[in-house]
Write an enzyme that holds these catalytic residues in place. Structure first.
Site, mmCIF file in Angstrom:
data_model
loop_
_atom_site.group_PDB
_atom_site.id
_atom_site.type_symbol
_atom_site.label_atom_id
_atom_site.label_comp_id
_atom_site.label_asym_id
_atom_site.label_seq_id
_atom_site.Cartn_x
_atom_site.Cartn_y
_atom_site.Cartn_z
ATOM 1 N N HIS A 172 71.962 51.716 58.097
ATOM 2 C CA HIS A 172 71.412 50.514 58.708
ATOM 3 C C HIS A 172 69.944 50.665 59.094
ATOM 4 O O HIS A 172 69.408 49.820 59.805
ATOM 5 C CB HIS A 172 72.185 50.161 59.985
ATOM 6 C CG HIS A 172 73.648 49.946 59.793
ATOM 7 N ND1 HIS A 172 74.540 50.986 59.729
ATOM 8 C CD2 HIS A 172 74.367 48.811 59.648
ATOM 9 C CE1 HIS A 172 75.764 50.499 59.559
ATOM 10 N NE2 HIS A 172 75.687 49.188 59.502
ATOM 11 N N GLU B 157 77.268 40.089 49.649
ATOM 12 C CA GLU B 157 75.842 39.809 49.505
ATOM 13 C C GLU B 157 75.501 39.258 48.122
ATOM 14 O O GLU B 157 74.728 38.312 47.992
ATOM 15 C CB GLU B 157 75.026 41.077 49.785
ATOM 16 C CG GLU B 157 74.896 41.424 51.250
ATOM 17 C CD GLU B 157 76.139 42.046 51.853
ATOM 18 O OE1 GLU B 157 76.200 42.217 53.084
ATOM 19 O OE2 GLU B 157 77.069 42.363 51.078
#
Length: 326
Positions: A128, A59
């Site tokens: 998540h 990321e």
């Protein structure tokens, strides 16, 4: 036309790429796989690998590449799989994208759009499922969007791409399958104003993103009890449209803020504080808040549901606000 939130997002991406050759999408699994949530399904075949770019699982690396592309004159749309994984790119987002305009003395804008999925309710575990958009709304230099309707899913992206500064779009995972009607000519929408989606005089219900459907349901049931509520979809968390909120509170004299984030240090706390600062003498009752419980989001379905805002909790808070028990 009949469509879904997911399809509306895909249509927004397709439209942006057709209108501006500088626009491209990059992120994990956005190409051959079609996106982790199938938003970009079919776009690789339509636009090719130069404009639909699969990235490594890094990321910080690909967000940094997107910032560089924006500085170089492109209009990147960077997809981060979930908001939890965006923490791996905090340095790029906060220390670079949000600050470069200031630190360059106004010489360098960073016109990047970063999309990510947020929220719980799908049994995906704590890694998540958290709602961290309130964290990002704390940062000067960023614009924070939370599309909750089909029209906003379709229309916010193009408007965001016209912004010379970084824009983060938070898409609640529970909304992707939501279906409904969308005008055939639906296009860009205003991202500066909150939307009043239901009107009433008894109290103001304020929310955004994935909690909007349950707040609308709660408002419908409250209406059956004679408690008619304004329902405000904030749409943009930074900068907040305080005027729409204060106008409603001046009319109803009561407010309930519903936020899937944790209560401590949340966007709901900011909204409640602003109401107390700007509309204190309009209030006839304390501002109520309905937030997620202060725990990592559980995996077990019954525990996850117990930890999140619900129709029942919103209705109880509304009843307390109007002095009807709860």
């Amino acid at each position: 036309m009949k469509t879904t939130y997911r399809e509306a997002m895909r249509a927004a991406l397709r439209d942006a790429m057709q209108r501006d050759e500088r626009v491209f999408l990059m992120g994990e699994d956005v190409g051959r796989y079609g996106g982790s949530f199938a938003v970009s399904l079919g776009l690789l075949e339509e636009f090719g690998p130069d404009r639909i770019r699969d990235t490594p699982l890094s990321e910080s690396g690909f967000v940094g590449a997107g910032i560089g592309a924006a500085l170089g004159g492109m209009r990147p749309v960077v997809e981060i799989m979930t908001v939890n994984f965006s923490l791996l790119a905090l340095d790029q987002i906060i220390n670079n994208a949000a600050t470069l305009l200031h630190m360059s003395g106004g010489q360098f804008n960073v016109p990047i759009v970063i999309r990510m999925t947020t929220g719980a309710g799908r049994q995906l575990g704590a890694q998540h499922s958290h709602s961290l958009e309130g964290w990002y709304a704390h940062i000067p230099g960023l614009r924070i969007l939370a599309p909750a309707t089909l029209a906003d899913a379709r229309g916010m992206l193009w408007t965001a791409l016209q912004d010379p500064d970084p824009v983060l779009i938070f898409e609640h995972g529970s909304l992707y399958n939501v279906a409904g009607e969308l005008d055939d000519d639906a296009g860009a929408v205003d991202i500066d104003r909150a939307a009043v989606l239901r009107e009433g005089g008894a109290l103001t219900l304020i929310t955004y993103g994935g909690t909007l459907p349950l707040v609308l349901e709660a408002a419908e049931q409250l209406g059956g009890e004679g408690i008619d509520a304004d329902v405000i979809d904030l749409r943009t968390l930074r900068p907040l449209d305080a005027h729409t909120v204060m106008d409603s509170v001046a009319k109803t004299h009561r407010a309930v803020v519903v936020d899937e984030g944790w209560r401590s240090g949340s966007i709901s706390a900011e909204i409640a504080a602003r109401i107390c600062e700007q509309a204190f003498f309009d209030l006839d009752a304390p501002v109520e808040r309905v937030c997620s419980l202060e725990v990592p989001v559980p995996y077990a379905k019954h525990l996850e549901q117990a930890a999140l805002p619900s129709v029942e909790r919103v209705m109880a808070a509304a009843r307390r606000a109007v002095g009807a028990g709860g």
